[in-house]
Design an enzyme around this catalytic site. Structure first.
Site, PDB file in Angstrom:
ATOM      1  N   LYS A 150       0.849  -1.210   0.000  1.00  0.00           N
ATOM      2  CA  LYS A 150       0.000   0.000   0.000  1.00  0.00           C
ATOM      3  C   LYS A 150       0.876   1.247   0.000  1.00  0.00           C
ATOM      4  O   LYS A 150       1.904   1.292   0.683  1.00  0.00           O
ATOM      5  CB  LYS A 150      -0.930  -0.009   1.219  1.00  0.00           C
TER       6      LYS A 150
ATOM      7  N   GLU B 289     -13.130  -2.788   9.322  1.00  0.00           N
ATOM      8  CA  GLU B 289     -13.814  -3.115   8.060  1.00  0.00           C
ATOM      9  C   GLU B 289     -15.326  -3.075   8.247  1.00  0.00           C
ATOM     10  O   GLU B 289     -15.840  -3.466   9.294  1.00  0.00           O
ATOM     11  CB  GLU B 289     -13.425  -4.527   7.613  1.00  0.00           C
TER      12      GLU B 289
ATOM     13  N   HIS C 218      -1.058  -8.926   8.354  1.00  0.00           N
ATOM     14  CA  HIS C 218      -1.070  -7.497   8.048  1.00  0.00           C
ATOM     15  C   HIS C 218      -0.708  -6.603   9.248  1.00  0.00           C
ATOM     16  O   HIS C 218       0.149  -5.741   9.152  1.00  0.00           O
ATOM     17  CB  HIS C 218      -2.445  -7.051   7.538  1.00  0.00           C
TER      18      HIS C 218
HETATM   19  C1  BG6 Z   1      -7.339  -9.862   3.438  1.00  0.00           C
HETATM   20  C2  BG6 Z   1      -8.242 -10.569   4.390  1.00  0.00           C
HETATM   21  O1  BG6 Z   1      -6.020 -10.320   3.537  1.00  0.00           O
HETATM   22  O2  BG6 Z   1      -7.371  -8.460   3.679  1.00  0.00           O
HETATM   23  C3  BG6 Z   1      -9.662 -10.044   4.283  1.00  0.00           C
HETATM   24  O3  BG6 Z   1      -8.225 -11.958   4.142  1.00  0.00           O
HETATM   25  C4  BG6 Z   1      -9.667  -8.527   4.442  1.00  0.00           C
HETATM   26  O4  BG6 Z   1     -10.518 -10.650   5.237  1.00  0.00           O
HETATM   27  C5  BG6 Z   1      -8.659  -7.878   3.512  1.00  0.00           C
HETATM   28  O5  BG6 Z   1     -10.971  -8.073   4.148  1.00  0.00           O
HETATM   29  C6  BG6 Z   1      -8.535  -6.403   3.798  1.00  0.00           C
HETATM   30  O6  BG6 Z   1      -7.743  -5.808   2.812  1.00  0.00           O
HETATM   31  P1  BG6 Z   1      -7.923  -4.276   2.422  1.00  0.00           P
HETATM   32  O7  BG6 Z   1      -6.800  -4.009   1.484  1.00  0.00           O
HETATM   33  O8  BG6 Z   1      -9.276  -4.172   1.792  1.00  0.00           O
HETATM   34  O9  BG6 Z   1      -7.833  -3.514   3.700  1.00  0.00           O
END
Ligand code: BG6
Length: 492
Positions: free
Chosen positions: A186, A220, A244
């Site tokens: 990112k 989220e 992450h």
């Molecule tokens: C993924 C997860 O790695 O990352 C998902 O498996 C999650 O559950 C996603 O929704 C979130 O990614 P971003 O880039 O949309 O924040």
């Protein structure tokens, strides 16, 4: 934003073979990433894309569905013609199993381009990685310049992750392996490196003497969507924190590498992973919270509970997790790192907040509270950096002050289109730059720490706290347990 900015670059010609080529990730991320880099003019080189699918699918349906998706999601000025040209580059091969016989078509196809580098992108469940890798080896398709990209999750525990890795290592060498964590691709996460290591100002204040706590949040709005089976086996801790959030923590906490090179950066991240304080039965109770969403409403729309979403009414999987972590080293002595993430929360946003300590003495006659400085690194949906600092309110009437943000808004300051994380990471694979990919020892260290949470959750039978979908997660309920840190500066 227009795509008309050109970033031409000469690479070795390549074949990219996507296993799980009809899957959600391939359609939503991998092909669009390749399309954008192609339209951006980055590929001066010849390349082929091969989609390996397990389900027999008519070619025309695959191409039609993919073209439709690309057209709906591409930049406004992308033409149908450009998309059709790109889609025609994709060769579809259906194989029902991973055997030398079943891979014959793939071999015949790749053998036509023997001077190209082969990039094998494993976008299938990780349980299939071993046999795919072994079959590619048995077909003599892995050369010294071949690479393999591994999508998460790599197993469900240290043991299963190591077992998958051992199978991969029978076919590839570590320098050929790219374990992807898209958070590291990112734009604002990349900027974290520049912010920290290209500015004297921050680096000087980056330690326990100046920083009170650090908060890393990925909130989220989405639920589990169509991934019930996968998600119910992992939950928020393994789906988001193990990879992450822990990776973000590493970038915030690591020492400056002496040079920006893959192994130097990964060595520094590894030291942080190894310094993460292991959880015990006692600390897991006070310093972690898990939750699961119940019915609720998000922006006026009624949404169902997690159990209804996955149609399994006895699931104990967590959809929210908060962890108070410590890095036991000289720089971070007793500074809490609050990691939080959850599904079906009120808003989609991700950010890192560095909360500095308050000034040691207030000299102003009013003695009004002097808020601490905060450095807020907003990763999404907007990409922005804010430095919250106390400022005098203009005008007479003595020293009145309030916190005001110095803002750097990426979209205002830079007019270029921002590449998606997958675009950057796939180009790094083609280039052969492993800096943003996890090395096996990092993965092992991350699992070792995560297992101090999972094993102690089991030992103390830690329960989920239900939270209503569309809220900030288990807030008030947690206050009852004395873990007040969970709501500390949680934003509304
Ligand atoms: C993924 C997860 O790695 O990352 C998902 O498996 C999650 O559950 C996603 O929704 C979130 O990614 P971003 O880039 O949309 O924040």
């Amino acid at each position: 934003m227009s795509k008309k900015i050109k970033h031409t670059e000469e690479f070795e010609p390549f074949n990219i073979v996507v296993f799980g080529g009809e899957g959600d990730l391939a359609i939503r991320k991998i092909y669009p990433a390749l399309l954008h880099r192609e339209l951006d003019g980055q590929f001066l080189t010849s390349f082929n894309i091969i989609a390996i699918t397990r389900k027999p699918q008519s070619e025309s349906t695959f191409y039609q569905d993919l073209s439709k998706h690309l057209l709906n999601t591409a930049e406004e000025d992308t033409t149908e013609d450009e998309i059709n040209k790109f889609v025609k580059k994709i060769t579809l091969i259906t194989t029902s199993e991973a055997t030398v016989e079943a891979y014959q078509n793939l071999k015949i196809h790749l053998d036509q381009f023997k001077n190209y580098q082969n990039i094998f992108y494993f976008s299938t469940p990780s349980s299939a990685f071993g046999e795919i890798a072994q079959t590619l080896k048995a077909c003599n398709l892995i050369y010294a310049n071949s690479k393999v990209v591994l999508e998460k999750p790599l197993g469900y525990s240290l043991e299963s992750s190591n077992a998958i890795n051992a199978e991969i290592m029978q076919a590839f060498e570590e320098k050929q392996v790219y374990r992807i964590d898209h958070y590291l691709g990112k734009e604002t996460v990349q900027n974290l490196m520049v912010l920290r290591f290209a500015n004297n100002l921050f680096e000087r204040a980056w330690d326990y003497q100046n920083i009170d706590n650090i908060q890393i949040t990925v909130s989220e709005k989405l639920g589990v969507e169509k991934r019930a089976d996968y998600y119910d086996n992992s939950g928020a801790l393994l789906d988001m924190v193990q990879n992450h959030l822990v990776q973000l923590l590493c970038l915030v906490a690591m020492e400056p590498p002496y040079i920006l090179q893959a192994d130097e950066v990964r060595n520094e991240k590894l030291k942080i992973l190894r310094a993460l304080r292991p959880f015990t039965k006692e600390s897991v109770l006070t310093n972690t919270v898990k939750g699961q969403y119940s019915r609720g409403s998000i922006q006026g729309e009624e949404v169902s509970s997690y159990l209804e979403d996955i149609e399994k009414y006895n699931s104990k999987t967590e959809t929210f997790v908060a962890v108070k972590a410590y890095v036991d080293n000289w720089r971070w002595k007793d500074v809490p790192f609050y990691l939080r993430t959850g599904k079906r929360l009120k808003k989609r946003y991700s950010e890192i907040v560095i909360n500095f300590k308050e000034v040691s003495h207030n000299i102003f006659p009013s003695k009004e509270k002097l808020n601490n400085n905060k450095l807020i690194i907003r990763l999404q949906p907007e990409e922005r950096i804010e430095l919250i600092q106390m400022t005098k309110v203009p005008g007479p009437g003595g020293y009145r002050y309030k916190p005001v943000a110095l803002k750097l808004d990426y979209t205002d300051s830079f007019k270029e289109r921002f590449a998606d994380a997958y675009e950057r990471l796939i180009v790094d694979v083609i280039r052969g730059n492993q800096t943003l990919f996890m090395r096996q020892d990092e993965l092992e260290a991350a699992w070792t720490w995560i297992e101090t949470i999972t094993s102690n959750w089991k030992a103390v039978n830690q329960q989920n706290i239900l939270y209503e979908a569309g809220t900030w997660g288990p807030g008030d309920a947690i206050l009852d347990q004395g873990a007040t840190w969970i709501t500390k500066s949680w934003r509304d």
